[in-house]
Design an enzyme around this catalytic site. Structure first.
Site, PDB file in Angstrom:
ATOM      1  N   GLY A   1       0.926  -1.157  -0.005  1.00 57.75           N
ATOM      2  CA  GLY A   1      -0.134   0.100   0.117  1.00 57.75           C
ATOM      3  C   GLY A   1       0.816   1.232  -0.045  1.00 57.75           C
TER       4      GLY A   1
ATOM      5  CB  SER B   1       1.409   3.299   4.783  1.00 58.30           C
ATOM      6  OG  SER B   1       0.596   2.536   4.923  1.00 58.30           O
ATOM      7  N   GLY B   2       3.224   1.159   2.935  1.00 59.43           N
ATOM      8  CA  GLY B   2       4.245  -0.129   3.197  1.00 59.43           C
ATOM      9  C   GLY B   2       3.773  -1.474   2.604  1.00 59.43           C
TER      10      GLY B   2
ATOM     11  CE  LYS C   1       0.182  -0.321   6.039  1.00 60.18           C
ATOM     12  NZ  LYS C   1      -1.221  -0.104   5.821  1.00 60.18           N
TER      13      LYS C   1
ATOM     14  CG  ASP D   1      -7.325   5.770   3.258  1.00 66.18           C
ATOM     15  OD1 ASP D   1      -7.971   5.852   2.388  1.00 66.18           O
ATOM     16  OD2 ASP D   1      -6.095   5.281   3.023  1.00 66.18           O
TER      17      ASP D   1
END
Ligand SMILES: *[C@@H]1O[C@H](CO)[C@@H](O)[C@H](O)[C@H]1NC(C)=O
Ligand SMILES: *[C@@H]1O[C@H](CO)[C@@H](O)[C@H](O)[C@H]1NC(C)=O
Ligand SMILES: *[C@@H]1O[C@H](CO)[C@@H](O)[C@H](O)[C@H]1NC(C)=O
Length: 981
Positions: A698, A700-701, A717, A816
């Site tokens: 994603g 973010s990572g 994550k 989000d």
């Protein structure tokens, strides 16, 4: 001599006096500035040069401008300042200009603070957090000409004093919380040139006819102001008006004929209202008109309170523009016309034949009307046309050759008309064209080889016509081609072998044509191909084994052809959602993986296939293997062994590198913060961070699946590393994560722990075996999600979100919400994931104070974000509404199928034009129609464009539960396969 002496004394005295005064004045103003600074938090130290100790005089301080020796302007726009309104600035005796816009000024504005601003002409406090009533003192400032308070939380009515500004020229109150109505006394402000009141939760009211007295008005924005009733004809008196925006109201009646007098009009926005009647003929006289939009995107305005009340829901249909009659011929004579959007009305008749000849027309969207006649041959003669969108009308006859002159045309959507004849050869190869959509017409003839010139073509969608001839081999040179859909035509001949050069090809759908010859071989360039549908043609020969090597192919339909030979065992490599080889002439045995009940329908109607069994091919046992099959099995075995050995070698090499690079020499330096009782150690987690375990990537990572020794499975994550290294970042990251870790709710994904080491941060979550709602709904298994499951998911997710908003202290805004952040456990219970992570991530990337980045994902972002750049609970509610619409329609929030509109706009316009049943996912059984419609209404309410019209998540949960109070809670996996009949 004495005179001379006196003169010297006087000069020296004057000099001293001047100097004293100079120093004194400046000090005094400097003190006021320092006073102002003292009341504000300045986290990024942008005002560090505002310092009494520096030699520099105040005039050189950041944001300060002087005229002579006195401060006349202070501009502190967008410096991240927090605190109350700095009243000291108003005591600067000569301050004429003050801007504090885009900060976090969070007090109310008092009369006493503003009154001393005696010579202020320009005041900009837009985009702050100001609250309370609008102070009367503003209107008493004698020289004020410019006042911008947009994007704050001012509330209450517009006070009567606002009818008495002596010199005001620009007044902007956009996006506040103002109530009551737009007052008629604004009509007294005859000096006004701009009046911007859009997006306030005013009560339903009319446009005061007195606004027609504002003779100097150039800009009038009243979008989203709760306006009802007719547009007053007096607005036609505004002969200097250039920009009129009345969109997003519930205005009814006709467009006044007096609008023909708006001779300066450049932009007229009337979209999303309830307008009727025809476009006044006088529009043809508006020679400066550049943009005209009276389209209908979105059901807007407040819905009736009780949205579940059937008949009243029907009345929601009145909230939509339904202009009828023709398009005034005169409009084509405007020399400035650039954009015309009139989609989703009831316009009829034909287009003015000279449309496009006199102006640089760039966008024409007339989709969803009742227009007839032909497309004007000269439509591109202005030389600028980029978008021609005429879907769903009744245009007829053939495409004129003139369209070949459309050198700038990029998007063409002419689906569902009555167009016929051949498509002019040059039209196929327009140099900038990337979307060519001609579906559902009666076009005939062939695809011209000139298509080779269309170097930008990405989507060619020509299904459901009568195209004939063969596919030109020139198509193989379209290096950007992503989708070629030409199903239900009469294309014949073989597939040109050049098609294998198409590296970008993602979807090839040619089903139901007359294509013959063999399937192309040597297709390793098709590394992006995910969908191949060649069903119902006359293809012969074998299925090339290379098909099994296409890395992302998930839809393969070759049914109803004349394919023969064996099924290549390589096809077992594919992860197929749809797999159909039925009704061919295939023979031999089935590859073992396919010899299962689940694949039964994939091979029907191949009489030679595993002939010795009856119907279903048997689960393999020795006898049914053919020789070649055993041979290929042997090959597979040997290669598997080889791959295994190479794999081990590679793995140990990678592992060593990995240990060197990614892990600190001393593993104990990892800090583990756990929020639940854990039965594993951080080392175990670290060992699982292998590229093979990546289950998602994603913004973010990366997300890894970690199977732990105790049998537990975790999703890990790994946040992208950052260059920002600062103890305070770490501290606030930890604090934030600790908050997230404390959350315990059945509909919120559990954060087990967090490991961090220098700039590497890992968040360890419980693993959700059924993946995300988005993945499931929009993958090919979408049809498996029956309504009861979808309903349950909606309720679950709403409860999770409601918990974050209403039961966490401080409340957690997700920022989000989207279907891919709603995860499903083994029993399809939905849990909210990734809440607050947007914030944490940003912190990791940019440092603790930066909170202003774009929040949210495309298609889910609330419209007011554009004005306020702030997210709060109501933005989450909007995004959640989009998720509901996804559940009901099965469509993506931004779906090429929906054309211009995003899902919210599409649903609203469909609902208001055609009714609820037209948006419901065809995969859902309509026996649940009533319930689905109710949930859809909740979705529409959540996606109201005015934040104040959106319900709280608590209310959403209540409404969703009421939809089916009888439905028992806890119904689970059984429902997945439920299909009522
Ligand atoms: C304004 O913001 C500051 C800093 O966040 C806070 O301390 C203060 O309480 C706020 N004031 C008001 C009136 O909300
Ligand atoms: C501003 O109003 C919105 C909407 O009512 C609310 O969510 C937000 O908390 C308010 N902000 C402030 C600073 O008052
Ligand atoms: C309208 O605009 C023109 C040109 O800018 C200007 O001369 C005229 O004074 C304006 N009319 C009014 C009533 O302000």
């Amino acid at each position: 001599m004495a005179d001379f002496g006196v003169a010297i004394v006087v000069v020296v005295w004057l000099h001293l006096c001047f100097c004293f005064c100079f120093c004194f004045c400046l000090n005094h103003e400097g003190d006021l500035l320092l006073d102002a600074k003292a009341g504000l938090e300045d986290p990024s130290h942008t005002l560090s040069d505002w310092d009494a100790a520096t030699d520099a005089i105040a005039c050189s301080w950041t944001g300060v401008t002087c005229s002579g020796d006195t401060v006349t302007a202070v501009d502190l726009t967008n410096l991240g300042l927090t605190g109350p309104f700095p009243a000291a600035l108003c005591r600067l005796p000569n301050l004429a200009f003050l801007s504090l816009s885009f900060n976090y000024i969070n007090s109310s504005l008092s009369d006493s603070a503003l009154a001393p601003c005696a010579v202020l002409t320009h005041l900009d406090l837009s985009q702050n957090l100001l609250v309370g009533r609008l102070p009367d003192a503003l209107a008493a400032l004698p020289y004020l000409t410019y006042l911008d308070l947009s994007g704050n939380n001012f509330s209450g009515p517009i006070p009567p004093s606002f009818g008495r500004f002596p010199r005001i020229q620009a007044l902007s109150l956009v996006a506040n919380l103002l109530t009551d109505n737009i007052p008629a006394f604004l009509g007294h402000l005859t000096t006004l040139r701009q009046l911007n009141l859009s997006y306030n939760p005013f009560a339903a009211g009319r446009i005061p006819p007195a606004l027609g007295d504002l003779a100097s008005l150039e800009v009038l924005w009243l979008a989203g102001c709760g306006l009802v009733g007719k547009i007053p004809p007096s607005l036609g008196l505004l002969s200097n008006l250039t920009d009129l925006d009345l969109s997003g109201n519930a205005l009814s009646g006709c467009i006044p004929a007096t609008f023909a007098n708006l001779s300066s009009a450049v932009q007229i926005e009337l979209y999303n209202n309830s307008l009727r009647g025809s476009i006044p003929l006088g529009f043809g006289k508006l020679r400066s008109l550049v943009r005209f939009d009276a389209s209908m995107n979105k059901l807007d305005g407040p819905l009736p309170d009780d949205i579940f009340d059937g008949p009243r829901l029907e009345s929601a249909h009145i909230y939509s523009n339904r202009l009828s009659g023709g398009i005034p011929a005169g409009i084509a004579r405007s020399t400035s016309l650039v954009e015309v959007r009139l989609f989703a009305n009831r316009l009829s008749g034909s287009l003015p034949p000279d449309l496009g000849t006199n102006s640089p027309l760039t966008l024409l969207d007339l989709s969803d009307n009742l227009l007839t006649g032909s497309i004007p041959a000269s439509i591109c003669d202005g030389g600028a046309l980029e978008q021609l969108l005429l879907m769903n009308n009744m245009f007829s006859s053939s495409l004129p050759d003139g369209l070949c002159r459309c050198q700038k045309l990029a998007r063409v959507r002419l689906s569902n008309n009555r167009l016929s004849g051949e498509v002019p050869a040059g039209f196929w190869g327009l140099p900038h064209l990337w979307l060519l959509e001609l579906r559902g017409n009666s076009f005939s003839g062939g695809i011209s080889p000139l298509i080779a010139r269309g170097a930008n073509l990405s989507d060619i969608l020509i299904d459901d016509n009568q195209f004939t001839g063969s596919i030109p081999s020139e198509m193989g040179s379209l290096s950007k081609l992503y989708e070629f859909s030409a199903s239900n035509n009469r294309l014949s001949g073989p597939l040109p072998s050049s098609l294998r050069n198409l590296r970008e090809l993602g979807k090839l759908d040619l089903h139901h044509n007359l294509i013959s010859g063999e399937l192309p071989r040597d297709i390793h360039s098709w590394s992006k191909l995910s969908e191949l549908n060649l069903a119902d043609n006359a293809l012969a020969g074998c299925i090339p084994p290379e098909l099994g090597e296409l890395p992302v192919l998930n839809y393969l339909d070759l049914s109803r052809n004349l394919l023969s030979g064996e099924i290549p065992i390589q096809l077992q490599n594919l992860k197929l959602n749809e797999f159909n080889l039925s009704n061919n002439r295939l023979s031999g045995a089935l590859p073992p993986l396919f010899a299962r009940e689940a694949y039964r329908n994939s091979f029907l109607g191949n009489p030679e296939l595993c002939k010795d069994s009856s119907g279903l091919c048997p689960v393999p046992h020795g006898r049914s293997y053919s020789h070649s099959f055993i041979w290929s099995l042997r090959c597979v075995f040997v290669s598997a062994a080889l791959i295994f050995l190479v794999g081990i070698a590679w793995f140990s090499w990678r592992y060593r590198i990995y240990m060197k690079e990614n892990l600190p020499s001393d593993e104990s330096k990892w800090t583990l913060t756990s929020f639940h009782k854990l039965r594993f150690s951080e080392h175990e987690i670290l060992n699982c961070l292998d590229e093979d375990n990546v289950i998602g990537i994603g913004g973010s990572g990366k997300v890894y699946k970690a199977i732990l020794s105790n049998g537990q499975i975790a999703a890990v994550k790994k946040l992208w590393g950052s260059s920002y290294k600062d103890q305070s970042t770490d501290d606030s990251f930890e604090a934030e994560v600790a908050t997230l870790g404390k959350i315990r709710h059945k509909n919120v994904v559990k954060l087990w722990c967090c490991c961090s080491h220098r700039d590497c941060k890992l968040l360890v979550y419980e693993y959700m075996p059924n993946g995300s709602l988005g993945g499931l709904l929009h993958g090919s298994k979408g049809g498996m999600l029956g309504w009861p499951t979808r309903y349950k998911i909606a309720v679950d997710a709403a409860e999770g979100l409601s918990y974050l908003h209403h039961y966490c202290v401080p409340p957690i805004v997700h920022r989000d919400v989207k279907s891919s952040n709603i995860l499903l456990d083994g029993e399809y219970r939905a849990k909210i994931a990734d809440f607050g992570v947007a914030k944490v991530t940003e912190m990791v990337e940019k440092g603790p104070k930066s909170m202003s980045g774009i929040a949210g994902s495309c298609g889910y972002i609330a419209p007011e974000y554009a004005y306020t750049l702030r997210v709060n609970e109501t933005s989450d509610v909007y995004s959640f509404g989009v998720v509901i619409l996804e559940l009901v329609t099965g469509k993506l929030p931004i779906d090429p199928e929906l054309g211009e509109k995003d899902l919210v706009k599409w649903v609203s316009s469909m609902v208001s034009h055609k009714g609820m049943e037209h948006v419901i996912d065809p995969k859902l059984n309509l026996c649940h129609k009533e319930e689905i419609s109710k949930v859809l209404s909740v979705g529409l309410l959540c996606t109201s464009s005015l934040p104040t019209n959106r319900p709280s998540m608590k209310k959403v949960v209540k409404m969703l539960r009421e939809v089916n109070a009888e439905r028992k809670q806890g119904e689970t996996a059984v429902l997945l396969l439920e299909r009522c009949s």
